[in-house]
Scaffold this motif. Sequence first.
Motif, PDB file in Angstrom:
ATOM      1  N   ASP A 163     -51.566  17.233 -37.837  1.00 49.40           N
ATOM      2  CA  ASP A 163     -50.480  17.800 -36.679  1.00 49.40           C
ATOM      3  C   ASP A 163     -50.035  19.297 -37.344  1.00 49.40           C
ATOM      4  OD1 ASP A 163     -50.726  15.391 -35.406  1.00 49.40           O
ATOM      5  OD2 ASP A 163     -48.651  14.855 -35.669  1.00 49.40           O
ATOM      6  N   GLU A 164     -49.872  19.593 -38.598  1.00 54.24           N
ATOM      7  CA  GLU A 164     -49.415  20.743 -38.934  1.00 54.24           C
ATOM      8  C   GLU A 164     -50.447  21.706 -38.697  1.00 54.24           C
ATOM      9  OE1 GLU A 164     -49.055  20.707 -43.331  1.00 54.24           O
ATOM     10  OE2 GLU A 164     -48.085  22.792 -43.564  1.00 54.24           O
ATOM     11  N   ALA A 165     -51.883  21.408 -39.017  1.00 56.48           N
ATOM     12  CA  ALA A 165     -52.878  22.381 -38.616  1.00 56.48           C
ATOM     13  C   ALA A 165     -52.772  22.902 -37.233  1.00 56.48           C
ATOM     14  CB  ALA A 165     -54.200  21.911 -38.964  1.00 56.48           C
ATOM     15  N   VAL A 166     -52.580  21.657 -36.229  1.00 58.56           N
ATOM     16  CA  VAL A 166     -52.455  22.177 -34.803  1.00 58.56           C
ATOM     17  C   VAL A 166     -51.342  23.031 -34.587  1.00 58.56           C
ATOM     18  CG1 VAL A 166     -52.080  21.156 -32.491  1.00 58.56           C
ATOM     19  CG2 VAL A 166     -53.356  19.750 -34.118  1.00 58.56           C
ATOM     20  N   ALA A 184     -58.650  14.930 -29.042  1.00 61.44           N
ATOM     21  CA  ALA A 184     -57.547  14.059 -28.967  1.00 61.44           C
ATOM     22  C   ALA A 184     -57.839  12.588 -29.488  1.00 61.44           C
ATOM     23  CB  ALA A 184     -56.799  14.287 -27.829  1.00 61.44           C
ATOM     24  N   GLU A 185     -57.793  12.187 -30.533  1.00 63.71           N
ATOM     25  CA  GLU A 185     -58.056  10.675 -30.853  1.00 63.71           C
ATOM     26  C   GLU A 185     -57.075  10.511 -31.972  1.00 63.71           C
ATOM     27  OE1 GLU A 185     -61.730   8.097 -29.409  1.00 63.71           O
ATOM     28  OE2 GLU A 185     -62.339   9.962 -30.751  1.00 63.71           O
ATOM     29  N   ARG A 223     -49.207  13.568 -28.002  1.00 71.41           N
ATOM     30  CA  ARG A 223     -48.999  14.206 -29.114  1.00 71.41           C
ATOM     31  C   ARG A 223     -48.932  15.739 -29.078  1.00 71.41           C
ATOM     32  NH1 ARG A 223     -51.529  13.517 -34.165  1.00 71.41           N
ATOM     33  NH2 ARG A 223     -52.491  11.827 -33.088  1.00 71.41           N
ATOM     34  N   VAL A 224     -50.253  15.988 -28.764  1.00 69.29           N
ATOM     35  CA  VAL A 224     -50.471  17.470 -28.879  1.00 69.29           C
ATOM     36  C   VAL A 224     -49.832  18.124 -27.729  1.00 69.29           C
ATOM     37  CG1 VAL A 224     -52.862  17.184 -30.076  1.00 69.29           C
ATOM     38  CG2 VAL A 224     -52.736  17.148 -27.720  1.00 69.29           C
ATOM     39  N   ASN A 232     -44.038  26.168 -27.576  1.00 70.08           N
ATOM     40  CA  ASN A 232     -44.518  26.755 -26.206  1.00 70.08           C
ATOM     41  C   ASN A 232     -45.692  27.413 -26.227  1.00 70.08           C
ATOM     42  OD1 ASN A 232     -43.893  28.110 -23.726  1.00 70.08           O
ATOM     43  ND2 ASN A 232     -42.848  29.695 -24.602  1.00 70.08           N
ATOM     44  N   ALA A 233     -46.771  26.830 -26.470  1.00 66.35           N
ATOM     45  CA  ALA A 233     -48.145  27.595 -26.385  1.00 66.35           C
ATOM     46  C   ALA A 233     -49.050  26.627 -25.298  1.00 66.35           C
ATOM     47  CB  ALA A 233     -48.600  27.589 -27.733  1.00 66.35           C
ATOM     48  N   PRO A 234     -50.089  27.240 -24.620  1.00 65.21           N
ATOM     49  CA  PRO A 234     -50.920  26.624 -23.937  1.00 65.21           C
ATOM     50  C   PRO A 234     -52.091  25.635 -24.943  1.00 65.21           C
ATOM     51  CG  PRO A 234     -51.108  28.766 -23.433  1.00 65.21           C
ATOM     52  CD  PRO A 234     -50.326  28.620 -24.840  1.00 65.21           C
ATOM     53  N   ILE A 235     -52.337  24.549 -24.086  1.00 65.82           N
ATOM     54  CA  ILE A 235     -53.238  23.600 -25.019  1.00 65.82           C
ATOM     55  C   ILE A 235     -54.220  23.212 -24.074  1.00 65.82           C
ATOM     56  CG2 ILE A 235     -51.990  21.377 -24.698  1.00 65.82           C
ATOM     57  CD1 ILE A 235     -52.841  21.524 -28.010  1.00 65.82           C
ATOM     58  N   TYR A 236     -55.671  23.000 -24.573  1.00 63.72           N
ATOM     59  CA  TYR A 236     -56.870  22.569 -23.819  1.00 63.72           C
ATOM     60  C   TYR A 236     -57.257  21.269 -24.454  1.00 63.72           C
ATOM     61  CZ  TYR A 236     -60.735  23.031 -20.773  1.00 63.72           C
ATOM     62  OH  TYR A 236     -61.503  22.845 -19.535  1.00 63.72           O
TER      63      TYR A 236
END
Length: 469
Positions: A163-166, A184-185, A223-224, A232-236
């Motif tokens: 998670d830290e890397a994300v 995401a798994e 979680r992501v 506050n960032a977009p995610i795909y």
Amino acid sequence: MKTLIKNGIILTTENEFKSDVLIIDEKIAAIGENLPADGVDRVIDAEGKYVMPGGIDQHVHYSFVYKGSRVRGFETTNAAAVGGTTTVIEFVNQEKDRGLIESIEDYKEKDVDGIAMVDYAFHIVMTDPRPEVIKEIPKLAEAGYPTLKLFLAYKGQFFHADDEAVINALTAGKEAGITIMVHAENADMVDYLTKKLIAEGKTGTYYHAVSRPPIVEAEATRRVIYLAEMVNAPIYIVHVTCKEALEEIKAAYQKGQSVYGETCAHYLLFDESVLDLPNFEGAKYVCSPALRTKDHQEPLWEAINKGWLNAVSSDHCGFDFEYQKHLGFGEGKSFADVPNGAPSVQNRLNALWTYGVCTGKLSKQRFVDVMSTSPAKVNGLTEKGHIAVGYDADIVVFDPDYRGVMGVESCLEGVDYSIYEGMEQKGRPETVLLRGQVIVENGQYVGKQGQGKLIKGKPFGSAYDKFKG
Ligand SMILES: [Zn+2]
């Protein structure tokens, strides 16, 4: 060089209309009825055919290595071409002790330049989130590689991300417009279930699905989304497969959060029962996330139609069945040893057309959007994915009356099997142009190696649509 496509029906995400298309050199120069053929070098008669933008497959693996063996590479991209895909976007793993951009550029130079038969772009997979590497993330924008992927799955592998890397990737990337993509798994859940199943002697390929049920994907997806909300960032989210993960995406999307995702054709068409095929044939369908039960398919079609998922990719990954057998079959081996992958770049459009458009599940407009227009926008490929003046002349002339059968015999993927073996095919790309050059004629590849070129992406792709900074 001037080419005129006459009398076809142009398909876009909004429209469908009869018109001619004039191509000058690499670009679409004019669209209109009865365009004159004077001074034109070549006329393509598209009467009764659809004229649509070349496919963009934003999720392919031509460089993946597993236990020392590498998948089929860019020398097999003629398979993409005959399938109507004119741009592929490859996931390149960051090499150990190397930077992000240099990992991509090394790979390009060694294995892609002079070989690619369709155009290509790259996503970097961050495998080593050292502070210097995090600092490099904004520089991806200027280098033309505005997407970065993290693997939450695969505990213990060098490419696994925590998670830290994300969080670090999301925060480092957002000012520069880098789109962060995640597989995401929940790796620990998969690890726990895998060990438990193997200890119980449940080692067959079917247990691949049991070892990574929907809850594993739903947890990581939720979680992501929370991580992205926090900073506050977009995610795909790449390859979304199940109702539970869709619910998370839909809820966030409706709340106004910039959360988008894709699915892959095989999740729409197959269910987990194929993992139980005899003679180890289930291995052909071992991919991650795993195939689901049938009841997940309707919600996936709905998500594509409503735009919660905006692309249908292949997740093409060409390992031979023989290699899967070698590693995963026999005494002391299990589903967990089978190299994952679904070689399927060639039939992505054919499968989606036959089992989506022809069955009424997908309109022709949504078809064009998920196979080409949206992936172009997600990845900042601003001159691809649309039939309009000024765009690259990447064009598929599609014959809806063609009838055939999909399978390894007609497949150029270079792998010893096809996941679509024996399945009926309605329609096919008859003629394909790559930046104005005909590379497929009468369904056969007629281009040459090295014709594909690198297309650099612009930052702030469509995942940033709702982003307010
Ligand atoms: Zn993949």
